[in-house]
Design an enzyme around this catalytic site. Structure first.
Site: not given
Length: 326
Positions: A49, A86, A244
């Site tokens: 990520d 994220h 996600s």
């Protein structure tokens, strides 16, 4: 290879300085109900990520290392700091430590290997993803979690995924957020659409399919993906929505399942065997398989089915006994 891949687009709902709770998504998949049997101890999860806040109080005890394959920090491989948020959010859902503050992840004793393959803009080259997968293989991880995707079917990426699965690594990826709520139209993203990948769609807390969740024949299952609370950089917390956010629920669940199943069978289960153990722990929601695959991740599904069977069996025995008395 200049073609680009990105984090799956997601929505930031709100940010918070402090919280103290088990997130609703973790509760929804019944993770706390199995923590007396398994917490993912000894299972290594690679998070591909945007990096991670390695100093976050809910994560620092779980992170065992990391590597940077992006152009952030002049490409220094030792710096895997998350400038986006994220990756830290995903990591928290998988394995945030159970302590007196903050949030708790699905597998609060699993180990996290942070592999930074997306830069601060949430963008990356396919080469970075491919290198990250091979690094995960070298590090002998058990699970690879990717909440990212791109529109192109890149053979080199597919080959890397195949090699990971051949190494008995469970590889999962977000299905994508280009959905239109219509299961008659397919939305395709890679690597999520590769058959070897466990593709994860999203639902909300009312158990309705998220309208943004991609639909296609490669979706394997769904997990909570709307209003998901987890960790973000700076020791803070935030609520995000997207496939996600659904994917790390499955990554954490597989860490729990792997520890539990290996202990039960007294051996290391293969990748196909662990996939079967995962799918046993789903319940159908009544949507098209293109929307929900095998259904909602529900970690106590096996036990609940067993209780139903036992109740019916006892009722049958009592009924037979009554007939004999007559």
């Amino acid at each position: 290879m200049e073609r680009k891949v990105h984090i799956i687009p997601y929505q930031v709902i709100k940010q918070e300085q402090q919280v103290n709770e088990i997130p609703r998504g973790v509760e929804m998949i019944q993770a706390p109900a199995v923590w007396n049997q398994t917490r993912g101890r000894g299972v290594k999860v690679a998070v591909l990520d945007t990096g991670c806040d390695a100093d976050h109080p809910d994560l620092k005890a779980r992170i065992i290392g990391g590597r940077n394959f992006t152009d952030d920090d002049e490409g220094d491989p030792e710096i895997f700091k998350d400038y986006n948020g994220h990756g830290t959010h995903v990591a928290g859902t998988i394995a945030a430590t159970e302590n007196e503050n903050g949030v708790v992840g699905v597998a609060p004793e699993a180990d996290l290997l942070i592999i930074k393959v997306l830069n601060k803009q949430g963008s990356g080259q396919y080469d970075w993803i491919i290198q990250g997968i091979y690094y995960a293989i070298e590090q002998k991880v058990d699970i690879i979690s990717m909440s990212l995707g791109g529109p192109e079917d890149v053979p080199e990426l597919h080959e890397a995924v195949k090699k990971a699965v051949a190494s008995q690594i469970l590889v999962m990826c977000a299905a994508g957020n280009e959905g239109d709520g219509d299961d008659r139209t397919d939305e395709l993203g890679y690597p999520g659409c590769y058959n070897e990948v466990i593709s994860v769609g999203a639902i909300n807390f009312d158990r309705h399919a998220s309208e943004f969740s991609n639909s296609n024949n490669e979706v394997d299952l769904v997990a909570p993906g709307e209003d998901i609370l987890s960790t973000v950089p700076g020791g803070k917390y935030a609520t995000f929505s997207g496939t996600s956010m659904a994917t790390p629920h499955v990554a954490g669940a597989l860490a729990l399942i792997k520890q539990l199943a290996n202990a039960s069978f007294e051996r290391d289960l293969t990748e196909p065997e662990l996939y079967a153990q995962l799918i046993k722990r789903t319940i159908p929601l009544g949507n098209s398989p293109k929307m929900e695959g095998n259904g909602l991740l529900y970690l106590t599904a096996v036990e609940e089915l067993s209780r139903i069977f036992d109740t019916q069996r006892v009722a049958g025995i009592l009924s037979t006994a009554s007939l004999k008395v007559k």
